[in-house]
Enzyme design. Structure first.
Site, PDB file in Angstrom:
ATOM      1  N   GLU A 178      -5.612  14.228 -11.442  1.00  0.00           N
ATOM      2  CA  GLU A 178      -5.934  13.989 -13.418  1.00  0.00           C
ATOM      3  C   GLU A 178      -5.386  15.525 -14.216  1.00  0.00           C
ATOM      4  O   GLU A 178      -4.970  16.565 -13.169  1.00  0.00           O
ATOM      5  CB  GLU A 178      -7.387  14.621 -13.381  1.00  0.00           C
ATOM      6  CG  GLU A 178      -8.191  14.550 -14.392  1.00  0.00           C
ATOM      7  CD  GLU A 178      -9.719  15.806 -14.262  1.00  0.00           C
ATOM      8  OE1 GLU A 178     -10.112  15.282 -12.822  1.00  0.00           O
ATOM      9  OE2 GLU A 178     -10.523  16.112 -15.092  1.00  0.00           O
ATOM     10  N   ARG A 196      -7.243  15.168   3.290  1.00  0.00           N
ATOM     11  CA  ARG A 196      -6.398  16.132   2.493  1.00  0.00           C
ATOM     12  C   ARG A 196      -5.484  17.567   3.460  1.00  0.00           C
ATOM     13  O   ARG A 196      -5.776  17.774   4.462  1.00  0.00           O
ATOM     14  CB  ARG A 196      -7.526  16.688   2.185  1.00  0.00           C
ATOM     15  CG  ARG A 196      -7.575  16.912   0.734  1.00  0.00           C
ATOM     16  CD  ARG A 196      -9.271  17.486   0.190  1.00  0.00           C
ATOM     17  NE  ARG A 196      -8.648  18.138  -0.988  1.00  0.00           N
ATOM     18  CZ  ARG A 196      -8.822  17.550  -2.534  1.00  0.00           C
ATOM     19  NH1 ARG A 196      -9.054  16.587  -2.132  1.00  0.00           N
ATOM     20  NH2 ARG A 196      -8.519  18.205  -3.353  1.00  0.00           N
ATOM     21  N   LYS A 222      -7.282  23.000  -7.337  1.00  0.00           N
ATOM     22  CA  LYS A 222      -7.183  23.575  -9.421  1.00  0.00           C
ATOM     23  C   LYS A 222      -8.249  24.133  -9.990  1.00  0.00           C
ATOM     24  O   LYS A 222      -7.410  25.450 -11.639  1.00  0.00           O
ATOM     25  CB  LYS A 222      -6.855  22.253 -10.011  1.00  0.00           C
ATOM     26  CG  LYS A 222      -5.279  21.135  -9.918  1.00  0.00           C
ATOM     27  CD  LYS A 222      -5.213  19.851 -10.525  1.00  0.00           C
ATOM     28  CE  LYS A 222      -6.208  18.651 -10.016  1.00  0.00           C
ATOM     29  NZ  LYS A 222      -5.275  17.644 -10.725  1.00  0.00           N
TER      30      LYS A 222
HETATM   31  P1  ATP Z   1      -7.831  19.726  -7.109  1.00  0.00           P
HETATM   32  O1  ATP Z   1      -9.224  19.502  -5.929  1.00  0.00           O
HETATM   33  O2  ATP Z   1      -6.814  20.148  -6.594  1.00  0.00           O
HETATM   34  O3  ATP Z   1      -7.932  19.140  -8.561  1.00  0.00           O
HETATM   35  P2  ATP Z   1      -7.820  16.336  -6.466  1.00  0.00           P
HETATM   36  O4  ATP Z   1      -8.499  16.321  -5.989  1.00  0.00           O
HETATM   37  O5  ATP Z   1      -9.094  16.754  -7.696  1.00  0.00           O
HETATM   38  O6  ATP Z   1      -7.258  17.977  -6.625  1.00  0.00           O
HETATM   39  P3  ATP Z   1      -6.256  14.728  -8.384  1.00  0.00           P
HETATM   40  O7  ATP Z   1      -5.386  15.158  -9.550  1.00  0.00           O
HETATM   41  O8  ATP Z   1      -7.318  13.886  -8.861  1.00  0.00           O
HETATM   42  O9  ATP Z   1      -6.717  16.043  -7.559  1.00  0.00           O
HETATM   43  O10 ATP Z   1      -5.645  13.809  -7.318  1.00  0.00           O
HETATM   44  C1  ATP Z   1      -3.998  13.517  -7.668  1.00  0.00           C
HETATM   45  C2  ATP Z   1      -4.372  13.157  -6.002  1.00  0.00           C
HETATM   46  O11 ATP Z   1      -4.081  14.090  -5.719  1.00  0.00           O
HETATM   47  C3  ATP Z   1      -5.368  12.172  -5.603  1.00  0.00           C
HETATM   48  O12 ATP Z   1      -5.085  11.209  -4.894  1.00  0.00           O
HETATM   49  C4  ATP Z   1      -5.955  12.791  -4.821  1.00  0.00           C
HETATM   50  O13 ATP Z   1      -6.223  12.342  -3.181  1.00  0.00           O
HETATM   51  C5  ATP Z   1      -4.707  13.829  -3.737  1.00  0.00           C
HETATM   52  N1  ATP Z   1      -4.579  15.476  -3.501  1.00  0.00           N
HETATM   53  C6  ATP Z   1      -5.166  16.276  -4.230  1.00  0.00           C
HETATM   54  N2  ATP Z   1      -5.393  16.714  -3.196  1.00  0.00           N
HETATM   55  C7  ATP Z   1      -4.838  17.381  -2.280  1.00  0.00           C
HETATM   56  C8  ATP Z   1      -4.717  17.912  -0.875  1.00  0.00           C
HETATM   57  N3  ATP Z   1      -5.144  19.237  -1.062  1.00  0.00           N
HETATM   58  N4  ATP Z   1      -4.028  17.328   0.085  1.00  0.00           N
HETATM   59  C9  ATP Z   1      -3.621  15.760  -0.329  1.00  0.00           C
HETATM   60  N5  ATP Z   1      -3.925  14.949  -1.000  1.00  0.00           N
HETATM   61  C10 ATP Z   1      -4.745  15.045  -1.731  1.00  0.00           C
HETATM   62 MG    MG Z   2     -10.399  17.651  -9.258  1.00  0.00          MG
END
Ligand code: ATP
Ligand code: MG
Length: 748
Positions: free
Chosen positions: A31, A258, A268
């Site tokens: 995102e 994760r 983020k």
């Molecule tokens: P954040 O909580 O940091 O915003 P998110 O999961 O909301 O993380 P996205 O931008 O939606 O972030 O994630 C893009 C991809 O990266 C998704 O497939 C997510 O599962 C993966 N991802 C995000 N954070 C991690 C992590 N700490 N370890 C492994 N994969 C991750």
């Molecule tokens: Mg998110």
């Protein structure tokens, strides 16, 4: 291909073997609401890596369905990160928003099939009707609307005829499903906001659960790989695709753990808080765990990929020690970086018996690095050395320059101290020394014995640089908030001196400043007038190994030691230290503490035999156990190694939280009870099951509608409020990570 086949690759291989798909298509679907971090690097490495290994394709897709938080600058940062890590998404970057028309049509199709309806309950009512884990939900009275009415309302929602929250589109599934997510999930909501790409065209936006599976399908994705918190969403993923009876093949969702790293935060949202609150200089601050931060600091993409490979892919969430990442960068730069000399805290040395000047040819690389190259280092009778490479009253074991002990100037001559010049306050401001003309490095016939070689620069030819030294962003291993930020995470040295070659080299070069660490010209602030260098990472503390080899100076100067230098280790200690650092991947400080103390290292190894978690155990032994040992003798301790191992095991298995572990340890050290007994007796078992936590979250959110409204209006700091309430309600037993994620989801 990565050496070890993980469970995802196993699945992909089987699917290909069975002929389920012709080609593997994965996707990385961030995102665009912040800069990508090291967790995303793991996801990028998995998705692009699998596509590469099986000759498939990986799409880069911006999952831009929440217009309130998204921005083009984040899109660019995401592209930069993928590119910098060396992956290629092909011709197009995809955007979920490009599928809005298609998604709308799929929704209409569901309505026509009688599988979706427009609900007009408000948000609170929807929550209330959903029921709890133990109680089935109630279907809304609006669920009986006719297909015509639903079509009409949905179209008018799209046209913007209704206010935010007036209606939603829901799937008609099962209000008593055991998986709460399946209780008629929301598919669309009304939002009168500007979208950074779609503009003002849309007044309804699809929910993740509807948009994601269909975007995957539209793009021909075969393996939709996501993190564990989406496990319960998989049922909706399947339901949407199956109900629409789409032409096969369809994608399937697979979850992995994760990545978490200690001494930092990762989401983020939390990183944005640091940026907006100006706790860091921006998303690319070199202390941030963002890809942009690592890049600016001087990390190499290879080292990050290597790290991702080392940590592997698993199904259980885990916390990785940041020193493992540091190990990877050090390991990479050791093979690549030219060695040069820099003096951080200069002390002037005048060589009384030297006249004129010369240029000394000096190799950039030690013998064990398969690279060649050299530069000229100017030498004259006025030099600077590092202030702490001289000691007037040396401690035992001090190997560098003293009044009696000569030292080698790296690549150059041996010098002997002749006289000290002090200021009125007694501070040494200059050393007058004699050099030995026949001691030149490479053609030394002087027969003089020295114990080490030190770095130096020529006073007239050296360049002044600014050096930025970084430490961990947070002082706690598992930071809980801004109060845990490390106030000393940045130290700036304005007047460090480097040999001229550093400045004339191409600025993208990463250097090893000998005995100091690896450094990189800051790509943002570096100017000709003010050259700025970032410390990428320190050197392995291997002075115990190398100090004997005359031409190889010892590697790291331990700046933390205030009272001179520690005594050298004996053979046994050295061996232990090396094993701890090389094999068990402990960081230098911890390895040092353990290796030097026999009772600690014995205790540690005993615990390791019971539960093999080197880093975690080392940390508790070097800190908590060591603290106890300062007050008591080892045989007076109430607890033993086995119990400590049990305690750590409970933490890693997420039976108890870190916080509770501290409490348990305190009691263990007072009473000697078993940790398992304490946890049982006090009912401290951590609650990680979303099914148990969710109802509590829902209740708290329901009780605080104003807070919720403020949060949704943009005050994201209130997330902490909700999380805090949940933790309080559960007496600190709820798994904070799970709570955080669930609360964020619920408040969306
Ligand atoms: P954040 O909580 O940091 O915003 P998110 O999961 O909301 O993380 P996205 O931008 O939606 O972030 O994630 C893009 C991809 O990266 C998704 O497939 C997510 O599962 C993966 N991802 C995000 N954070 C991690 C992590 N700490 N370890 C492994 N994969 C991750
Ligand atoms: Mg998110």
């Amino acid at each position: 291909m990565s050496e070890h086949k993980d469970f995802l690759r196993t699945i992909v291989e089987e699917d290909l073997k069975e002929g389920k798909y012709k080609e593997v298509v994965t996707r990385f679907p961030p995102e665009p609401n912040g800069f990508p971090h090291i967790g995303h690097a793991k996801s990028i490495y998995i998705n692009f890596g699998i596509a590469r290994d099986y000759h498939g394709h990986c799409n880069l897709r911006m999952d831009d369905t929440d217009p309130t938080k998204e921005d083009t600058k984040y899109v660019e940062a995401l592209k930069d990160a993928v590119k910098w890590l060396g992956f290629n998404w092909g011709e197009n970057v995809y955007f979920t928003s490009d599928y809005f028309p298609k998604l709308y049509n799929y929704a209409v199709q569901l309505i026509k099939m009688g599988k979706a309806y427009v609900d007009s309950l408000n948000e609170e009512e929807i929550k209330e009707y959903r029921g709890t884990v133990t109680q089935p939900g109630l279907r809304s009275k609006y669920a009986d609307r006719s297909i015509e009415e639903n079509l009409d309302l949905f179209e008018r929602m799209k046209k913007g005829e209704f206010k935010d929250g007036e209606h939603v589109l829901r799937a008609k599934i099962d209000m008593s499903a055991a998986n709460m997510k399946m209780r008629d999930p929301l598919l669309y909501r009304i939002r009168h906001v500007h979208h950074f790409r779609a503009g003002d065209e849309w007044f309804i936006y699809p929910m993740y659960d509807f948009a994601h599976c269909l975007s995957d399908y539209i793009e021909g994705v075969t393996h939709s790989i996501c993190t564990l918190e989406f496990e319960n969403n998989r049922d909706i993923y399947d339901w949407v695709l199956d109900t629409l009876e789409l032409e096969p093949p369809r994608p399937y969702q697979h979850e992995f753990a994760r990545l978490g790293i200690n001494y930092t935060v990762m989401s983020k949202r939390k990183l944005l808080e640091l940026v907006e609150g100006k706790y860091v200089s921006g998303w690319d601050d070199p202390r941030m765990p963002t890809i942009a931060g690592y890049k600016r600091r001087g990390y190499t993409p290879e080292s990050i990929l290597n790290f991702c490979d080392q940590i592997g892919i698993a199904k259980a969430n885990s916390m990785v020690d940041v020193s493992q990442l540091e190990f990877c960068i050090r390991d990479d730069l050791n093979k690549k970086a030219p060695r040069v000399m820099c003096v951080l805290e200069p002390l002037k040395v005048t060589i009384i018996n030297y006249e004129g000047s010369e240029e000394i040819d000096a190799s950039y690389y030690p013998h064990d690095v398969p690279k060649e190259g050299s530069r000229k280092v100017p030498f004259s009778n006025e030099l600077y050395i590092e202030r702490d490479d001289f000691m007037e009253n040396p401690v035992k074991g001090y190997n560098r320059l003293t009044l009696e002990q000569p030292v080698r100037l790296r690549h150059a001559y041996i010098i002997t101290c002749k006289e000290l010049i002090k200021d009125a306050k007694g501070n040494i401001i200059e050393i007058k020394a004699q050099y030995h003309p026949d001691s030149k490095s490479g053609s030394d016939t002087s027969g003089i014995k020295v114990k080490s070689a030190i770095q130096w620069v020529d006073a007239k030819k050296a360049k002044t640089i600014e050096v930025r030294l970084y430490d961990r962003l947070y002082k706690n291993e598992a930071p809980e908030g801004l109060e845990d930020l490390n106030p000393d995470s940045l130290k700036i040295i304005k007047n460090a001196l480097v040999e001229p070659a550093v400045i004339t080299e191409k600025p993208d070069e990463r250097f090893q400043f000998e005995r100091q660490g690896y450094f990189y010209a800051d790509p943002v602030d570096y100017t000709e007038e003010n050259p700025v260098f970032n410390k990428i990472v320190g050197l392995k503390d291997s002075w115990t190994k190398k100090s004997k080899t005359e031409n190889k100076p010892k590697q790291e100067v331990k700046k933390v030691q205030i009272h001179g230098e520690e005594a050298p280790m004996n053979e046994t200690q050295k061996a232990l230290f090396d094993k701890y650092v090389d094999e068990l991947k402990l960081n230098n400080e911890v390895a040092n503490i353990l290796a030097r103390d026999e009772s600690l290292s014995k205790f540690y190894e005993e615990a390791l035999n019971v539960f093999n978690s080197p880093v975690h155990l080392a940390n508790i032994v070097a800190n908590e156990v060591a603290k106890e040992l300062k007050e008591k003798e080892i045989n007076k301790l109430k607890f033993n190694a086995k119990q400590i191992a049990q305690l750590i095991k409970m933490v890693e298995e997420e039976t108890i939280s870190n916080k509770i572990a501290k409490q348990v340890f305190e009691q263990m050290s007072k009473t000697g009870e078993n940790p398992t007994q304490i946890v049982e007796a006090k009912g401290l078992v951590q609650i990680s099951n979303p099914a148990v936590i969710l109802p509590i979250i829902e209740e708290i959110i329901a009780k605080n509608p104003e807070m919720k409204a403020k949060y949704q209006a943009g005050n994201e700091k209130l997330l902490g409020f909700f999380v805090g309430q949940v933790l309080k309600t559960t007496g600190g037993k709820a798994n904070p990570k799970v709570v955080n994620e669930l609360v964020a989801q619920k408040l969306k």
